[in-house]
Design a protein around this motif. Structure first.
Motif, mmCIF file in Angstrom:
data_model
loop_
_atom_site.group_PDB
_atom_site.id
_atom_site.type_symbol
_atom_site.label_atom_id
_atom_site.label_comp_id
_atom_site.label_asym_id
_atom_site.label_seq_id
_atom_site.Cartn_x
_atom_site.Cartn_y
_atom_site.Cartn_z
ATOM 1 N N GLN A 11 0.828 -1.206 0.000
ATOM 2 C CA GLN A 11 0.000 0.000 0.000
ATOM 3 C C GLN A 11 0.864 1.258 0.000
ATOM 4 O O GLN A 11 0.519 2.249 -0.648
ATOM 5 C CB GLN A 11 -0.961 -0.030 1.184
ATOM 6 N N SER A 12 2.000 1.205 0.677
ATOM 7 C CA SER A 12 2.932 2.338 0.649
ATOM 8 C C SER A 12 3.497 2.543 -0.753
ATOM 9 O O SER A 12 3.638 3.671 -1.217
ATOM 10 C CB SER A 12 4.076 2.114 1.642
ATOM 11 N N MET A 13 3.789 1.432 -1.424
ATOM 12 C CA MET A 13 4.270 1.518 -2.812
ATOM 13 C C MET A 13 3.204 2.129 -3.710
ATOM 14 O O MET A 13 3.501 2.926 -4.597
ATOM 15 C CB MET A 13 4.645 0.137 -3.344
ATOM 16 N N GLN A 14 1.953 1.757 -3.479
ATOM 17 C CA GLN A 14 0.865 2.317 -4.288
ATOM 18 C C GLN A 14 0.761 3.817 -4.069
ATOM 19 O O GLN A 14 0.581 4.581 -5.011
ATOM 20 C CB GLN A 14 -0.464 1.648 -3.969
ATOM 21 N N LYS A 15 0.875 4.260 -2.825
ATOM 22 C CA LYS A 15 0.824 5.698 -2.540
ATOM 23 C C LYS A 15 1.951 6.430 -3.256
ATOM 24 O O LYS A 15 1.746 7.512 -3.807
ATOM 25 C CB LYS A 15 0.887 5.944 -1.037
ATOM 26 N N LEU A 16 3.154 5.828 -3.243
ATOM 27 C CA LEU A 16 4.265 6.432 -3.972
ATOM 28 C C LEU A 16 3.984 6.491 -5.466
ATOM 29 O O LEU A 16 4.300 7.473 -6.132
ATOM 30 C CB LEU A 16 5.550 5.631 -3.737
ATOM 31 N N LYS A 17 3.388 5.431 -5.988
ATOM 32 C CA LYS A 17 3.033 5.388 -7.420
ATOM 33 C C LYS A 17 2.084 6.526 -7.773
ATOM 34 O O LYS A 17 2.176 7.117 -8.844
ATOM 35 C CB LYS A 17 2.412 4.028 -7.749
ATOM 36 N N GLU A 18 1.160 6.841 -6.856
ATOM 37 C CA GLU A 18 0.213 7.922 -7.101
ATOM 38 C C GLU A 18 0.889 9.288 -7.039
ATOM 39 O O GLU A 18 0.456 10.224 -7.699
ATOM 40 C CB GLU A 18 -0.935 7.837 -6.097
ATOM 41 N N VAL A 25 9.321 -1.261 -8.947
ATOM 42 C CA VAL A 25 9.172 -1.343 -7.495
ATOM 43 C C VAL A 25 9.617 -2.728 -7.046
ATOM 44 O O VAL A 25 9.642 -3.668 -7.832
ATOM 45 C CB VAL A 25 7.721 -1.078 -7.030
ATOM 46 N N GLY A 26 9.973 -2.854 -5.788
ATOM 47 C CA GLY A 26 10.392 -4.146 -5.270
ATOM 48 C C GLY A 26 10.884 -4.022 -3.847
ATOM 49 O O GLY A 26 10.707 -2.996 -3.197
ATOM 50 N N HIS A 33 8.879 -13.932 -1.293
ATOM 51 C CA HIS A 33 7.793 -13.824 -2.258
ATOM 52 C C HIS A 33 6.532 -13.157 -1.706
ATOM 53 O O HIS A 33 5.762 -12.588 -2.469
ATOM 54 C CB HIS A 33 7.438 -15.213 -2.796
ATOM 55 N N THR A 34 6.317 -13.195 -0.407
ATOM 56 C CA THR A 34 5.072 -12.662 0.167
ATOM 57 C C THR A 34 4.893 -11.172 -0.107
ATOM 58 O O THR A 34 3.874 -10.775 -0.675
ATOM 59 C CB THR A 34 4.996 -12.965 1.671
ATOM 60 N N PRO A 35 5.833 -10.305 0.273
ATOM 61 C CA PRO A 35 5.638 -8.881 -0.034
ATOM 62 C C PRO A 35 5.685 -8.588 -1.530
ATOM 63 O O PRO A 35 4.962 -7.707 -2.001
ATOM 64 C CB PRO A 35 6.770 -8.170 0.704
ATOM 65 N N ASN A 37 4.573 -10.509 -3.920
ATOM 66 C CA ASN A 37 3.232 -10.846 -4.424
ATOM 67 C C ASN A 37 2.230 -9.750 -4.092
ATOM 68 O O ASN A 37 1.393 -9.391 -4.924
ATOM 69 C CB ASN A 37 2.754 -12.181 -3.851
ATOM 70 N N GLU A 38 2.279 -9.220 -2.881
ATOM 71 C CA GLU A 38 1.358 -8.136 -2.502
ATOM 72 C C GLU A 38 1.597 -6.891 -3.335
ATOM 73 O O GLU A 38 0.657 -6.227 -3.757
ATOM 74 C CB GLU A 38 1.481 -7.811 -1.011
ATOM 75 N N ILE A 39 2.881 -6.559 -3.554
ATOM 76 C CA ILE A 39 3.199 -5.395 -4.396
ATOM 77 C C ILE A 39 2.630 -5.613 -5.800
ATOM 78 O O ILE A 39 2.003 -4.716 -6.369
ATOM 79 C CB ILE A 39 4.725 -5.147 -4.448
ATOM 80 N N ALA A 40 2.816 -6.798 -6.344
ATOM 81 C CA ALA A 40 2.293 -7.102 -7.685
ATOM 82 C C ALA A 40 0.770 -6.989 -7.708
ATOM 83 O O ALA A 40 0.198 -6.428 -8.653
ATOM 84 C CB ALA A 40 2.727 -8.504 -8.111
ATOM 85 N N ASN A 41 0.097 -7.501 -6.687
ATOM 86 C CA ASN A 41 -1.366 -7.411 -6.625
ATOM 87 C C ASN A 41 -1.833 -5.965 -6.579
ATOM 88 O O ASN A 41 -2.759 -5.570 -7.291
ATOM 89 C CB ASN A 41 -1.909 -8.161 -5.411
ATOM 90 N N VAL A 42 -1.208 -5.166 -5.725
ATOM 91 C CA VAL A 42 -1.608 -3.763 -5.587
ATOM 92 C C VAL A 42 -1.300 -2.987 -6.855
ATOM 93 O O VAL A 42 -2.132 -2.225 -7.340
ATOM 94 C CB VAL A 42 -0.931 -3.115 -4.352
ATOM 95 N N MET A 43 -0.110 -3.190 -7.417
ATOM 96 C CA MET A 43 0.250 -2.447 -8.622
ATOM 97 C C MET A 43 -0.625 -2.848 -9.801
ATOM 98 O O MET A 43 -0.978 -2.014 -10.616
ATOM 99 C CB MET A 43 1.730 -2.640 -8.958
ATOM 100 N N SER A 44 -1.004 -4.117 -9.897
ATOM 101 C CA SER A 44 -1.887 -4.513 -10.991
ATOM 102 C C SER A 44 -3.279 -3.935 -10.792
ATOM 103 O O SER A 44 -3.967 -3.615 -11.749
ATOM 104 C CB SER A 44 -1.948 -6.030 -11.140
ATOM 105 N N SER A 45 -3.692 -3.727 -9.532
ATOM 106 C CA SER A 45 -4.986 -3.089 -9.287
ATOM 107 C C SER A 45 -4.941 -1.623 -9.684
ATOM 108 O O SER A 45 -5.932 -1.069 -10.139
ATOM 109 C CB SER A 45 -5.424 -3.248 -7.829
ATOM 110 N N VAL A 46 -3.773 -0.990 -9.553
ATOM 111 C CA VAL A 46 -3.615 0.401 -10.002
ATOM 112 C C VAL A 46 -3.786 0.461 -11.515
ATOM 113 O O VAL A 46 -4.477 1.321 -12.040
ATOM 114 C CB VAL A 46 -2.229 0.963 -9.589
ATOM 115 N N VAL A 47 -3.195 -0.497 -12.212
ATOM 116 C CA VAL A 47 -3.305 -0.540 -13.667
ATOM 117 C C VAL A 47 -4.762 -0.769 -14.069
ATOM 118 O O VAL A 47 -5.258 -0.185 -15.020
ATOM 119 C CB VAL A 47 -2.388 -1.646 -14.247
#
Length: 62
Positions: A11-18, A25-26, A33-35, A37-47
């Protein structure tokens, strides 16, 4: 950025993306793999156009 939970990191990465136009990101060395995967899920939701609020609702029901 220090986050103790994978969803918090994502979620912090998503805020930075905004705020700025992130292209990559990474995590740091030792990030499993856990974080990632979450980063990938959040970033794909942004897309897909989902908001952080939508993502929070989805994760709070899990």
């Amino acid at each position: 950025m220090i986050c103790s939970h994978p969803i918090e990191l994502a979620q912090s990465m998503q805020k930075l993306k905004e705020l700025i136009s992130l292209k990559i990101v990474g995590g740091c060395c030792g990030t499993d793999h856990t974080p990632i995967n979450e980063i990938a899920n959040v970033m794909s939701s942004v897309v897909r156009g989902e908001s952080l609020r939508t993502r929070k609702k989805m994760t709070s029901t899990l």
